[in-house]
Design a protein around this motif. Structure first.
Motif, PDB file in Angstrom:
ATOM      1  N   UNK A  65       0.872  -1.174   0.000  1.00  0.00           N
ATOM      2  CA  UNK A  65       0.000   0.000   0.000  1.00  0.00           C
ATOM      3  C   UNK A  65       0.902   1.215   0.000  1.00  0.00           C
ATOM      4  N   UNK A  66       0.745   2.060  -1.001  1.00  0.00           N
ATOM      5  CA  UNK A  66       1.563   3.254  -1.129  1.00  0.00           C
ATOM      6  C   UNK A  66       0.733   4.488  -0.803  1.00  0.00           C
ATOM      7  N   UNK A  67       1.380   5.507  -0.290  1.00  0.00           N
ATOM      8  CA  UNK A  67       0.709   6.758   0.030  1.00  0.00           C
ATOM      9  C   UNK A  67       0.049   7.329  -1.223  1.00  0.00           C
ATOM     10  N   UNK A  68      -1.224   7.609  -1.152  1.00  0.00           N
ATOM     11  CA  UNK A  68      -1.939   8.205  -2.270  1.00  0.00           C
ATOM     12  C   UNK A  68      -2.570   7.199  -3.212  1.00  0.00           C
ATOM     13  N   UNK A  69      -2.456   5.899  -2.929  1.00  0.00           N
ATOM     14  CA  UNK A  69      -3.083   4.885  -3.778  1.00  0.00           C
ATOM     15  C   UNK A  69      -4.586   5.088  -3.846  1.00  0.00           C
ATOM     16  N   UNK A  70      -5.148   4.846  -5.029  1.00  0.00           N
ATOM     17  CA  UNK A  70      -6.586   4.833  -5.224  1.00  0.00           C
ATOM     18  C   UNK A  70      -6.980   3.364  -5.326  1.00  0.00           C
ATOM     19  N   UNK A  71      -7.808   2.899  -4.395  1.00  0.00           N
ATOM     20  CA  UNK A  71      -8.194   1.493  -4.346  1.00  0.00           C
ATOM     21  C   UNK A  71      -9.689   1.389  -4.648  1.00  0.00           C
ATOM     22  N   UNK A  72     -10.031   0.500  -5.597  1.00  0.00           N
ATOM     23  CA  UNK A  72     -11.418   0.276  -5.963  1.00  0.00           C
ATOM     24  C   UNK A  72     -11.682  -1.215  -5.924  1.00  0.00           C
ATOM     25  N   UNK A  73     -12.806  -1.603  -5.348  1.00  0.00           N
ATOM     26  CA  UNK A  73     -13.168  -3.016  -5.253  1.00  0.00           C
ATOM     27  C   UNK A  73     -14.153  -3.375  -6.360  1.00  0.00           C
ATOM     28  N   UNK A  74     -13.873  -4.486  -7.043  1.00  0.00           N
ATOM     29  CA  UNK A  74     -14.753  -4.994  -8.092  1.00  0.00           C
ATOM     30  C   UNK A  74     -15.085  -6.445  -7.761  1.00  0.00           C
ATOM     31  N   UNK A  84       0.214   8.998  -9.143  1.00  0.00           N
ATOM     32  CA  UNK A  84       0.779   9.589 -10.356  1.00  0.00           C
ATOM     33  C   UNK A  84       0.123   9.015 -11.618  1.00  0.00           C
ATOM     34  N   UNK A  85      -0.293   7.752 -11.567  1.00  0.00           N
ATOM     35  CA  UNK A  85      -0.919   7.099 -12.723  1.00  0.00           C
ATOM     36  C   UNK A  85      -2.406   7.404 -12.829  1.00  0.00           C
ATOM     37  N   UNK A  86      -3.037   7.727 -11.709  1.00  0.00           N
ATOM     38  CA  UNK A  86      -4.493   7.899 -11.668  1.00  0.00           C
ATOM     39  C   UNK A  86      -5.042   8.854 -12.736  1.00  0.00           C
ATOM     40  N   UNK A  87      -4.434  10.027 -12.969  1.00  0.00           N
ATOM     41  CA  UNK A  87      -5.007  10.909 -13.996  1.00  0.00           C
ATOM     42  C   UNK A  87      -4.955  10.310 -15.407  1.00  0.00           C
ATOM     43  N   UNK A  88      -3.940   9.503 -15.684  1.00  0.00           N
ATOM     44  CA  UNK A  88      -3.813   8.880 -17.002  1.00  0.00           C
ATOM     45  C   UNK A  88      -4.811   7.740 -17.187  1.00  0.00           C
TER      46      UNK A  88
END
Length: 123
Positions: A65-74, A84-88
């Motif tokens: 788990x990294x600081x700022x991670x966006x986690x979504x459950x499916x 850093x990757x989230x906007x892309x």
């Protein structure tokens, strides 16, 4: 005053703020994690410099788990995107194909201006 119909149409046109994992892809990820024999793994999706178009996708299992991670459950499968990757990757759809003409994970990314023939690289 906003009616429910107006609210629904506004919500339907808003792009997702993170990646979307199709049901087929979620089932495949779940099966692969089960093959690993670990219950602490999540699918990490990242964008890195490289590839023939400038940026390339990375999909791998990760327990960190990294600081700022966006986690979504499916459906019990957690998908993690670093900040850093989230906007892309916002609004990108990850699917899994198992056909004669296509096999493996695919990414349909509305943020990609262009991509190469391999499908792993975009700009």
């Amino acid at each position: 005053m906003t009616t429910p119909a107006q609210t629904e149409s506004t919500e339907a046109t808003q792009a997702p703020s993170t990646v979307v994992l199709t049901d087929v892809a979620a089932q495949k990820v779940k099966a692969l994690i089960e093959q690993e024999g670990r219950d602490d793994l999540r699918l990490r999706v990242a964008v890195q410099p490289g590839g023939c178009s400038g940026l390339r996708y990375q999909l791998f299992f990760d327990e960190r788990s990294l600081d700022g991670d966006v986690v979504t459950d499916f459906g019990g499968v957690e998908v993690v995107v670093d900040r850093m990757s989230a906007p892309y990757l916002a609004g990108a759809t990850i699917d899994f194909a198992d056909r004669i003409d296509a096999q493996g994970f695919t990414i349909d990314n509305p943020n990609a201006g262009s991509s190469c023939a391999c499908g792993d690289s975009f700009s």
